[in-house]
Design an enzyme around this catalytic site. Structure first.
Site, PDB file in Angstrom:
ATOM      1  N   ARG A 249      -5.688   0.201  -6.511  1.00  0.00           N
ATOM      2  CA  ARG A 249      -4.581   0.929  -5.876  1.00  0.00           C
ATOM      3  C   ARG A 249      -4.173   2.131  -6.730  1.00  0.00           C
ATOM      4  NH1 ARG A 249      -2.035  -2.209  -1.818  1.00  0.00           N
ATOM      5  NH2 ARG A 249      -2.423  -4.434  -1.984  1.00  0.00           N
TER       6      ARG A 249
ATOM      7  N   LYS B 287      -5.753   6.381  11.393  1.00  0.00           N
ATOM      8  CA  LYS B 287      -7.064   6.096  11.990  1.00  0.00           C
ATOM      9  C   LYS B 287      -6.859   5.920  13.490  1.00  0.00           C
ATOM     10  CE  LYS B 287      -9.479   3.395   8.509  1.00  0.00           C
ATOM     11  NZ  LYS B 287     -10.179   2.113   8.295  1.00  0.00           N
TER      12      LYS B 287
ATOM     13  N   ASP C 256      -5.795  -0.954  -1.348  1.00  0.00           N
ATOM     14  CA  ASP C 256      -6.540  -1.813  -2.256  1.00  0.00           C
ATOM     15  C   ASP C 256      -7.931  -2.139  -1.750  1.00  0.00           C
ATOM     16  OD1 ASP C 256      -6.330  -5.146  -1.387  1.00  0.00           O
ATOM     17  OD2 ASP C 256      -5.333  -3.618  -0.181  1.00  0.00           O
TER      18      ASP C 256
ATOM     19  N   ASP D  14      -4.056   1.792  11.469  1.00  0.00           N
ATOM     20  CA  ASP D  14      -5.272   1.773  12.269  1.00  0.00           C
ATOM     21  C   ASP D  14      -5.011   1.099  13.611  1.00  0.00           C
ATOM     22  OD1 ASP D  14      -5.527  -0.944  11.424  1.00  0.00           O
ATOM     23  OD2 ASP D  14      -7.005  -0.422   9.931  1.00  0.00           O
TER      24      ASP D  14
ATOM     25  N   THR E  38       0.715  -3.901  13.201  1.00  0.00           N
ATOM     26  CA  THR E  38       1.737  -4.139  12.180  1.00  0.00           C
ATOM     27  C   THR E  38       2.914  -3.192  12.355  1.00  0.00           C
ATOM     28  OG1 THR E  38       0.073  -4.936  10.624  1.00  0.00           O
ATOM     29  CG2 THR E  38       2.190  -4.232   9.696  1.00  0.00           C
ATOM     30  N   LEU E  39       2.639  -1.898  12.491  1.00  0.00           N
ATOM     31  CA  LEU E  39       3.731  -0.931  12.602  1.00  0.00           C
ATOM     32  C   LEU E  39       4.497  -1.079  13.902  1.00  0.00           C
ATOM     33  CD1 LEU E  39       4.763   1.119  10.539  1.00  0.00           C
ATOM     34  CD2 LEU E  39       2.587   0.150   9.986  1.00  0.00           C
TER      35      LEU E  39
ATOM     36  N   GLY F 273       0.765  -1.235   0.000  1.00  0.00           N
ATOM     37  CA  GLY F 273       0.000   0.000   0.000  1.00  0.00           C
ATOM     38  C   GLY F 273       0.795   1.283   0.000  1.00  0.00           C
TER      39      GLY F 273
ATOM     40  N   GLU G 183       4.358   4.526   5.320  1.00  0.00           N
ATOM     41  CA  GLU G 183       3.212   3.620   5.363  1.00  0.00           C
ATOM     42  C   GLU G 183       1.990   4.303   4.777  1.00  0.00           C
ATOM     43  OE1 GLU G 183       2.012   0.840   5.304  1.00  0.00           O
ATOM     44  OE2 GLU G 183       1.627   0.020   7.281  1.00  0.00           O
ATOM     45  N   ASP G 184       1.074   3.502   4.247  1.00  0.00           N
ATOM     46  CA  ASP G 184      -0.152   4.072   3.677  1.00  0.00           C
ATOM     47  C   ASP G 184      -1.171   4.423   4.751  1.00  0.00           C
ATOM     48  OD1 ASP G 184      -0.688   1.389   4.265  1.00  0.00           O
ATOM     49  OD2 ASP G 184      -1.767   0.998   2.411  1.00  0.00           O
TER      50      ASP G 184
END
Length: 187
Positions: A170, A136, A164, A108, A112-113, A48, A104-105
């Site tokens: 995308r 978010k 996506d 939320d 992950t980060l 992303g 990063e895109d």
């Protein structure tokens, strides 16, 4: 028959001009913050973040390298996460003593980060910061420090500009909100 993205578009959340103007501002801010840096590494989280990385890099005036990492967070459904994260593709360059800016895109839950940042911290970068196009914060489950934010958004299911919808769309030059009723009817 292939469906047009408009089938699933409820509204345009951030139009192309607004996106690009904010990316220019972020590039200037990052350039100023890293003005004395000669070893900046832009680390894009795939897939992303690619469109954002490309446009952002054009507006960062300090010399920089780029690399990529892919990480997956698993849950039930496209919007769920269990907090279980894995690295699907690792970076190819060492980060020890380098200034690393993760690009990063969207953030939320933060799982992950948080995992990516913890993974990189043990590799001893000179600094480690995070830049996200969309934040978010209302969905955050893990406390994570975001250094550069393009846009704060509400808890909406979004796509376009790198994000996506079932691996499609995308390429759209804007961020759109998914019409979840249309998506359910298509299933």
């Amino acid at each position: 028959m292939a469906q047009n993205y408009q089938t699933f578009l409820k509204e345009v959340l951030i139009d192309e001009n607004t996106l690009q103007a904010r990316i220019v501002e972020l590039g200037k801010q990052i350039s100023a913050d890293y003005a004395d840096c000669d070893d900046l590494l832009l680390l894009c989280i795939l897939k992303g973040g690619v469109m954002f990385l490309c446009d952002l890099a054009r507006h960062i005036e300090v010399p920089h390298a780029m690399d990529f990492m892919a990480a997956s967070s698993y849950g039930i459904g496209a919007r769920a996460t269990t907090g279980s994260v894995r690295i699907d593709m690792d970076i190819t360059v060492p980060v020890k003593d380098r200034h690393v800016l993760i690009v990063e895109d969207i953030i939320d839950s933060g799982y992950t980060l948080s995992f990516v940042m913890d993974t990189l911290k043990v590799r001893n970068p000179a600094s480690l910061k995070l830049c996200t196009l969309l934040n978010k914060a209302s969905r955050r489950e893990v406390d994570i420090m975001v250094d550069y934010v393009g846009f704060e958004i509400e808890n909406k299911f979004v796509f376009g500009y790198g994000l996506d919808l079932d691996e499609k769309y995308r390429n759209l030059p804007f961020i759109g909100v998914v019409d979840e009723d249309a998506l359910k009817n298509d299933a």
